[in-house]
Design an enzyme around this catalytic site. Structure first.
Site, PDB file in Angstrom:
ATOM      1  N   ASP A 121     -11.872  78.972  49.715  1.00 34.07           N
ATOM      2  CA  ASP A 121     -12.418  78.932  48.359  1.00 34.07           C
ATOM      3  C   ASP A 121     -13.880  79.365  48.382  1.00 34.07           C
ATOM      4  O   ASP A 121     -14.250  80.283  49.112  1.00 34.07           O
ATOM      5  CB  ASP A 121     -12.213  77.541  47.753  1.00 34.07           C
ATOM      6  CG  ASP A 121     -12.678  76.414  48.676  1.00 34.07           C
ATOM      7  OD1 ASP A 121     -13.660  76.613  49.411  1.00 34.07           O
ATOM      8  OD2 ASP A 121     -12.064  75.331  48.664  1.00 34.07           O
ATOM      9  N   SER A 122     -14.725  78.708  47.577  1.00 40.25           N
ATOM     10  CA  SER A 122     -16.109  79.142  47.442  1.00 40.25           C
ATOM     11  C   SER A 122     -16.891  79.021  48.743  1.00 40.25           C
ATOM     12  O   SER A 122     -17.781  79.838  49.013  1.00 40.25           O
ATOM     13  CB  SER A 122     -16.798  78.328  46.341  1.00 40.25           C
ATOM     14  OG  SER A 122     -16.643  76.934  46.567  1.00 40.25           O
ATOM     15  N   LEU A 123     -16.590  78.025  49.559  1.00 40.09           N
ATOM     16  CA  LEU A 123     -17.313  77.877  50.818  1.00 40.09           C
ATOM     17  C   LEU A 123     -17.023  79.044  51.753  1.00 40.09           C
ATOM     18  O   LEU A 123     -17.907  79.546  52.449  1.00 40.09           O
ATOM     19  CB  LEU A 123     -16.950  76.553  51.491  1.00 40.09           C
ATOM     20  CG  LEU A 123     -17.366  75.283  50.741  1.00 40.09           C
ATOM     21  CD1 LEU A 123     -16.888  74.042  51.482  1.00 40.09           C
ATOM     22  CD2 LEU A 123     -18.879  75.238  50.544  1.00 40.09           C
TER      23      LEU A 123
END
Length: 330
Positions: A121-123
């Site tokens: 995801d965003s990480l």
């Protein structure tokens, strides 16, 4: 796909132009002479251009353009262009490298023998990771996201591996951040090259056979439940474990028994991931491994309390030896 560029990324070849959507997609080439032009068509994403290992330009939503890097010492050089941010609603295009007068674009560099796919995801995408503040406007978020210095890209480079960085901010396996968009999940988009094109499916050109797949999904699934959501903590955990198991089974079927799968867990969802891995091992799949992402000493100074450059380096430095120990002989 431009013939004189190397990329392991998920791209779609349209008349010699590489179209793509995922963050961190990169293209590498070689040229002789004193300058090189990078031909792009993208009004949504940002790019870094690197020559001989050093960043020489950052392009902000360049549009349909050829960006020139001139004044180099006459000789042979390496060039790399990389997409910095995640722009899933738009389609990016790379049209190749061109040499300055008197020079020539040379044959593409060879692919690396090691390949790693990062799923997350965003990480994983490097969301807001180079920001000087946790408070970011939408515009500041775009400018301060750099997938090329995410922990995933740093890990791959430390291991001298080609990589795909298939990260999609805000999405989970069964539930998205704060429960938004319940009709879609990460699994809706995983098979695509062009994320904004419904039913698109990436066609592997036959050169992508990762020895290692690293999955880091769950932070959004277990973000705090919002009023009105039908989930309970128990039903969410059950659905997540079921979906994770199915996702691992799909990856195993696709990549075969020789690919090592690493499932990443952290404080929010680590126990659920550990249980899934334990069950897969008990079912006879010894090639699935659990890695706990230790968040100790992380400062979360990126946008909206995401990883900072310090954090991305620290996570990569913790992940690399774990992967190195797993992948002896690769």
């Amino acid at each position: 796909m431009p013939a004189q560029a190397h990329t392991p990324g998920r791209v779609k070849n349209i008349g010699g132009t590489a179209q793509f959507s995922w963050p961190g997609v990169y293209f590498e080439g070689r040229f002789s002479g004193t300058g090189v032009g990078v031909v792009l068509d993208d009004s949504a994403a940002d790019y870094d251009i690197q020559v001989d290992g050093s960043t020489v330009a950052t392009l902000v939503t360049p549009g349909d353009t050829t960006h020139w890097v001139n004044g180099l010492p006459d000789g042979e050089h390496a060039v790399r262009v990389v997409k910095r941010n995640d722009t899933p609603g738009d389609t990016s295009a790379f049209k190749g490298f061109v040499a300055a007068p008197g020079g020539a674009v040379l044959g593409k560099p060879p692919a690396r023998s090691r390949q790693i796919e990062f799923i997350g995801d965003s990480l994983t995408a490097g969301y807001g990771n180079v920001s000087a503040s946790r408070e970011c406007s939408s515009e500041e978020l775009k400018r301060n996201t750099n997938a090329d210095v995410s922990y995933s890209a740093l890990t791959a480079r430390q291991l001298n591996a080609d990589y795909q960085l298939n990260g999609f901010s805000g999405l989970g396996l069964v539930r998205n951040y704060a429960g938004h968009s319940p009709d879609i999940t990460y699994r809706t988009f995983y098979d695509r090259a062009l994320l904004a094109v419904d039913e698109d499916v990436w066609q592997n050109p036959g050169t992508w056979h990762p020895q290692l797949v690293v999955i880091n999904l769950g932070s959004n699934d277990f973000s705090p439940l919002e009023p009105g959501e039908a989930w309970t903590p128990e039903s969410l955990a059950d659905a997540y474990r079921t979906a994770y198991t199915e996702f691992l089974e799909m990856l195993r079927s696709r990549h075969g028994a020789d690919t090592t799968l690493v499932a990443v867990g952290s404080f929010e969802h680590g126990e659920q991931v550990r249980q899934v891995v334990k069950a897969r091992n008990a079912a006879g799949d010894s090639g699935v491994h659990y890695w706990f992402l230790d968040q100790g000493d992380l400062d979360f100074l990126g946008c909206d309390m995401h990883f900072s450059p310090h954090d991305d380096w620290l996570v990569a430095d913790r992940l690399v030896p774990f992967l190195d120990d797993l992948m002896t002989g690769w």
